[in-house]
Write a protein that holds these residues in place. Structure first.
Motif, PDB file in Angstrom:
ATOM      1  N   UNK A 129       0.825  -1.210   0.000  1.00  0.00           N
ATOM      2  CA  UNK A 129       0.000   0.000   0.000  1.00  0.00           C
ATOM      3  C   UNK A 129       0.859   1.260   0.000  1.00  0.00           C
ATOM      4  N   UNK A 130       1.980   1.212   0.698  1.00  0.00           N
ATOM      5  CA  UNK A 130       2.838   2.398   0.734  1.00  0.00           C
ATOM      6  C   UNK A 130       3.384   2.708  -0.654  1.00  0.00           C
ATOM      7  N   UNK A 131       3.663   1.685  -1.448  1.00  0.00           N
ATOM      8  CA  UNK A 131       4.128   1.909  -2.819  1.00  0.00           C
ATOM      9  C   UNK A 131       3.033   2.517  -3.677  1.00  0.00           C
ATOM     10  N   UNK A 132       1.794   2.056  -3.465  1.00  0.00           N
ATOM     11  CA  UNK A 132       0.672   2.632  -4.211  1.00  0.00           C
ATOM     12  C   UNK A 132       0.496   4.105  -3.868  1.00  0.00           C
ATOM     13  N   UNK A 133       0.686   4.456  -2.600  1.00  0.00           N
ATOM     14  CA  UNK A 133       0.580   5.856  -2.200  1.00  0.00           C
ATOM     15  C   UNK A 133       1.689   6.685  -2.827  1.00  0.00           C
ATOM     16  N   UNK A 134       2.896   6.142  -2.851  1.00  0.00           N
ATOM     17  CA  UNK A 134       4.018   6.866  -3.448  1.00  0.00           C
ATOM     18  C   UNK A 134       3.809   7.078  -4.946  1.00  0.00           C
ATOM     19  N   UNK A 135       3.082   6.159  -5.588  1.00  0.00           N
ATOM     20  CA  UNK A 135       2.800   6.281  -7.015  1.00  0.00           C
ATOM     21  C   UNK A 135       1.561   7.124  -7.297  1.00  0.00           C
ATOM     22  N   UNK A 136       0.931   7.644  -6.260  1.00  0.00           N
ATOM     23  CA  UNK A 136      -0.248   8.478  -6.450  1.00  0.00           C
ATOM     24  C   UNK A 136      -1.529   7.704  -6.657  1.00  0.00           C
ATOM     25  N   UNK A 263     -12.940  -0.512  -9.347  1.00  0.00           N
ATOM     26  CA  UNK A 263     -13.371  -0.369 -10.732  1.00  0.00           C
ATOM     27  C   UNK A 263     -14.095  -1.576 -11.265  1.00  0.00           C
ATOM     28  N   UNK A 264     -14.148  -2.649 -10.484  1.00  0.00           N
ATOM     29  CA  UNK A 264     -14.893  -3.847 -10.882  1.00  0.00           C
ATOM     30  C   UNK A 264     -15.998  -4.103  -9.865  1.00  0.00           C
ATOM     31  N   UNK A 265     -16.606  -3.039  -9.393  1.00  0.00           N
ATOM     32  CA  UNK A 265     -17.684  -3.121  -8.417  1.00  0.00           C
ATOM     33  C   UNK A 265     -17.385  -2.344  -7.159  1.00  0.00           C
ATOM     34  N   UNK A 266     -16.130  -2.260  -6.764  1.00  0.00           N
ATOM     35  CA  UNK A 266     -15.730  -1.461  -5.604  1.00  0.00           C
ATOM     36  C   UNK A 266     -15.414  -0.046  -6.077  1.00  0.00           C
ATOM     37  N   UNK A 267     -16.102   0.923  -5.494  1.00  0.00           N
ATOM     38  CA  UNK A 267     -15.940   2.325  -5.861  1.00  0.00           C
ATOM     39  C   UNK A 267     -14.772   2.969  -5.138  1.00  0.00           C
ATOM     40  N   UNK A 268     -14.629   2.620  -3.862  1.00  0.00           N
ATOM     41  CA  UNK A 268     -13.569   3.206  -3.040  1.00  0.00           C
ATOM     42  C   UNK A 268     -13.223   2.235  -1.925  1.00  0.00           C
ATOM     43  N   UNK A 269     -12.027   2.424  -1.365  1.00  0.00           N
ATOM     44  CA  UNK A 269     -11.509   1.493  -0.371  1.00  0.00           C
ATOM     45  C   UNK A 269     -10.715   2.250   0.678  1.00  0.00           C
ATOM     46  N   UNK A 270     -10.983   1.935   1.938  1.00  0.00           N
ATOM     47  CA  UNK A 270     -10.112   2.334   3.035  1.00  0.00           C
ATOM     48  C   UNK A 270      -9.347   1.090   3.456  1.00  0.00           C
ATOM     49  N   UNK A 271      -8.060   1.054   3.142  1.00  0.00           N
ATOM     50  CA  UNK A 271      -7.222  -0.119   3.386  1.00  0.00           C
ATOM     51  C   UNK A 271      -6.355   0.136   4.603  1.00  0.00           C
ATOM     52  N   UNK A 272      -6.473  -0.731   5.598  1.00  0.00           N
ATOM     53  CA  UNK A 272      -5.694  -0.576   6.821  1.00  0.00           C
ATOM     54  C   UNK A 272      -4.877  -1.845   7.052  1.00  0.00           C
ATOM     55  N   UNK A 276      -3.019  -3.106  12.849  1.00  0.00           N
ATOM     56  CA  UNK A 276      -4.237  -2.317  12.810  1.00  0.00           C
ATOM     57  C   UNK A 276      -4.239  -1.243  13.895  1.00  0.00           C
ATOM     58  N   UNK A 277      -5.093  -0.254  13.714  1.00  0.00           N
ATOM     59  CA  UNK A 277      -5.082   0.925  14.581  1.00  0.00           C
ATOM     60  C   UNK A 277      -5.313   0.588  16.049  1.00  0.00           C
ATOM     61  N   UNK A 278      -6.105  -0.442  16.327  1.00  0.00           N
ATOM     62  CA  UNK A 278      -6.409  -0.756  17.721  1.00  0.00           C
ATOM     63  C   UNK A 278      -5.227  -1.391  18.464  1.00  0.00           C
ATOM     64  N   UNK A 279      -4.176  -1.750  17.743  1.00  0.00           N
ATOM     65  CA  UNK A 279      -3.022  -2.381  18.376  1.00  0.00           C
ATOM     66  C   UNK A 279      -1.920  -1.380  18.712  1.00  0.00           C
ATOM     67  N   UNK A 280      -2.197  -0.095  18.540  1.00  0.00           N
ATOM     68  CA  UNK A 280      -1.176   0.913  18.812  1.00  0.00           C
ATOM     69  C   UNK A 280      -1.825   2.204  19.270  1.00  0.00           C
ATOM     70  N   UNK A 281      -1.128   2.931  20.141  1.00  0.00           N
ATOM     71  CA  UNK A 281      -1.545   4.279  20.518  1.00  0.00           C
ATOM     72  C   UNK A 281      -0.753   5.335  19.759  1.00  0.00           C
ATOM     73  N   UNK A 285      -1.046   4.510   9.714  1.00  0.00           N
ATOM     74  CA  UNK A 285      -1.619   4.952   8.442  1.00  0.00           C
ATOM     75  C   UNK A 285      -2.675   3.989   7.931  1.00  0.00           C
ATOM     76  N   UNK A 286      -3.686   4.559   7.308  1.00  0.00           N
ATOM     77  CA  UNK A 286      -4.543   3.797   6.416  1.00  0.00           C
ATOM     78  C   UNK A 286      -4.425   4.423   5.033  1.00  0.00           C
ATOM     79  N   UNK A 287      -4.912   3.725   4.024  1.00  0.00           N
ATOM     80  CA  UNK A 287      -4.734   4.170   2.634  1.00  0.00           C
ATOM     81  C   UNK A 287      -6.102   4.205   1.956  1.00  0.00           C
ATOM     82  N   UNK A 288      -6.439   5.373   1.425  1.00  0.00           N
ATOM     83  CA  UNK A 288      -7.729   5.539   0.759  1.00  0.00           C
ATOM     84  C   UNK A 288      -7.535   5.484  -0.758  1.00  0.00           C
TER      85      UNK A 288
END
Length: 297
Positions: A129-136, A263-272, A276-281, A285-288
């Motif tokens: 996911x971090x690579x996808x974010x770096x690629x925009x 694009x094949x049925x999913x319009x948007x995604x919040x990828x975590x 996961x967030x509950x395991x840390x204070x 990051x999550x990725x939209x």
């Protein structure tokens, strides 16, 4: 599963994008394409280094619901894949039975949540996911440090921010988290909550167990990645696709799997991805993601 030993496994190609194609119609079809080597190395050449079994409970301040969550996780190279499961569906012995197992064996023979975790690990290693974010291709959203309540509100506000609907639109919520119900209302939406394990929301809203009723009434749907683990994802995907309504997936479970259907049925995604967030204070990051215009359906 039989414990196996193996020599060093080949790395997954970083050139795989994890993007969907018009022909991708189901999770089984995606799994078959991975097994055929269409997304990178053959899974038979790879090994699940570690398998984890995690069980925890959470009750947020001001709420009367204790969320009991179970996850099975697979580590492949530098990536973790995860999937939630129902109590008793996967036993802790999976850690000793499946760690070190060839990935193709898990994809073919493991209980469904473990299959989804293995598939998630493969696709996350092929395209982090971090690579996808770096690629925009994705937007990284930093969840702030703080209490579970602070972090849950930030997470669910980010998820609801993927909706672009007029005030009064009915939003089916497949898998109920109270802060997300609140976030939908704050954006002017009318939540239609559906969950197999809850009867009411924190505010007394009735929660139905009939997913089909919600899918028929909703103007848009937000579904948890746990639909991948319980086998209902394909139904949600197909119904939203046939009705032409937006489908947003919020995924700790199978975040890289759900990404393959953008694009094949999913319009948007919040990828975590894990952890996961509950395991840390601390900040995490999550990725939209949003489906690109003109993507295949």
């Amino acid at each position: 599963m039989t414990t196996t030993t193996s020599t060093t496994s080949p790395s997954l190609s970083s050139s795989s994008t994890g993007s969907s194609t018009p022909a991708l119609r189901s999770v089984d079809a995606l799994t078959a394409s991975v097994l055929a080597g269409e997304h990178g190395p053959l899974p038979s050449e790879l090994v699940a280094t570690s398998v984890f079994w995690i069980h925890h409970g959470t009750r947020l301040a001001g709420g009367d619901t204790t969320y009991l969550n179970q996850y099975v996780l697979v580590r492949l190279g530098g990536s973790f894949g995860g999937c939630a499961f129902e109590a008793g569906e996967v036993e802790p012995a999976v850690c000793s039975d499946s760690s070190g197992t060839p990935l193709d064996v898990l994809l073919r023979e493991a209980p469904r949540p473990l299959r989804m975790a293995a598939l998630d690990a493969y696709l996350a290693e092929a395209r982090p996911h971090v690579s996808a974010a770096e690629a925009g291709e994705a937007e990284a959203v930093v969840l702030p440090a703080g209490t579970p309540e602070v972090r849950a509100k930030a997470r669910d506000t980010a998820i609801a921010g993927l909706l672009d609907l007029p005030a009064g639109a009915k939003v089916g919520l497949i898998g109920v988290v109270n802060p997300l119900v609140a976030a939908i209302r704050e954006r002017g939406g009318v939540p239609l909550p559906c969950d197999f394990n809850l009867k009411t929301t924190q505010w007394g809203d009735p929660v139905t167990g009939d997913m089909h009723q919600v899918l028929d009434e909703a103007d848009a749907v937000i579904a948890t990645g746990m639909t991948l683990g319980n086998g209902s994802f394909d139904t949600v995907l197909d119904r939203c696709r046939s009705r032409g309504i937006p489908l947003v997936v919020y995924a700790q479970s199978g975040s890289a799997v759900a990404r393959a259907f953008l694009g094949a049925g999913v319009t948007a995604l919040s990828a975590e991805p894990f952890p996961f967030s509950q395991f840390s204070a601390d900040p995490t990051r999550l990725y939209r993601y949003r489906a690109t215009a003109g993507a295949g359906a």
